[in-house]
Design an enzyme around this catalytic site. Structure first.
Site, PDB file in Angstrom:
ATOM      1  N   SER A 116      -1.101  -0.225  -9.537  1.00 56.94           N
ATOM      2  CA  SER A 116      -1.156   0.731  -7.693  1.00 56.94           C
ATOM      3  C   SER A 116       0.534   1.723  -8.114  1.00 56.94           C
ATOM      4  CB  SER A 116      -1.408  -0.614  -6.921  1.00 56.94           C
ATOM      5  OG  SER A 116      -1.613   0.341  -5.879  1.00 56.94           O
TER       6      SER A 116
ATOM      7  N   TYR B  76       0.474  -8.431  -2.244  1.00 60.07           N
ATOM      8  CA  TYR B  76      -0.368  -7.129  -3.540  1.00 60.07           C
ATOM      9  C   TYR B  76       0.811  -6.265  -3.795  1.00 60.07           C
ATOM     10  CZ  TYR B  76      -3.152  -3.850  -5.095  1.00 60.07           C
ATOM     11  OH  TYR B  76      -3.620  -3.073  -5.988  1.00 60.07           O
TER      12      TYR B  76
END
Length: 247
Positions: free
Chosen positions: A142, A155
């Site tokens: 990501s 995360y």
């Protein structure tokens, strides 16, 4: 290079991007899916005949090992491993609904699971070494792995760790037939991002762009708005960080 006649393992292939990749790849390849939800796996087998499934909670190291061993018992070699499964919790450390137990779950599923799965399946990926046929480990990452946002600190950290792991692993495997690739995604409209953000990329388009990266040997596949984020970070890093800090 179109992906055909390959044996592909995809983690988390019952929803979102993983599901779309399975749909795109299954007709011309042998696709193996590992996921947690047994009912969804059964549904997937009925919907896409020929797809092989294994049920496992990949946040648990023992279940990763067990699933990998079942695959190795049945299949002696693999062509592509796509480490796709991930989870993201949005509460900050200051929020009342922050759950302490989620820290370990997020780290295990998003990072250590990938290390474990890679360790167990690497021998099968190297089976083709004598024929000099290239195999691939693709880690789904990501843009938050290089520019974090305010929420989901764990995360973001797991995605940063995944980037470093992937780079180092690629150095280790330079003299083998195995190549390590990463796909860095923008916000995609999946169950994980439900209720968050707007103008999200569709999971089907994300899957198409990921597969394009595999087929064209793109080691760092920056997808969608991640391309712009990379440019901003290089030219005006303060602006890139200020933008992402809002989220």
């Amino acid at each position: 290079m179109k992906i055909t006649k390959k044996r592909i393992v995809i983690t988390g292939g019952t929803s979102g991007i993983g599901y779309e990749m399975v749909k795109l790849l299954h007709s011309e390849n042998e696709v193996i899916v590992i996921a947690r939800n047994a009912m969804k796996l059964n549904k997937l087998e009925l919907e896409l005949p020929g797809v092989v499934t294994y049920q496992a909670d990949l946040s648990q190291a023992t279940e990763v090992e067990a699933a990998a061993n079942k695959i190795l018992e049945r299949f002696k070699s693999l062509d592509i491993l796509i480490n796709n499964v991930a989870v993201q919790y949005t509460p900050t450390f200051l929020d009342d609904d922050f759950q302490y137990s989620n820290i370990a779950d997020e780290v295990a599923l998003n990072f250590t699971n990938i290390c474990h799965m890679t360790y167990w399946l690497l021998p099968a990926l190297m089976k083709n070494e004598k024929s000099h046929e290239r195999t691939i480990i693709l880690n789904i990452n990501s843009g938050l792995g290089f520019v974090p946002k305010t929420s989901s600190a764990v995360y973001c950290a797991t995605k940063a760790a995944l980037d470093i792991f992937s780079q180092s692993l690629s150095y280790q495997l330079e003299q083998t037939n195995v190549r390590v690739q990463q796909a860095f995604l923008e916000l995609v409209d999946t169950p994980m991002t439900a209720g968050r953000g707007t103008n999200k990329m569709s999971p089907k388009l994300a899957a198409q762009k990921i597969i394009y990266g595999i087929e064209n040997d793109i080691s760092i596949n920056n997808i969608g708005k991640v391309k712009l984020l990379r440019v901003l970070l290089r030219l005006v890093p303060s602006i890139a960080k200020r933008i992402m800090k809002k989220y």
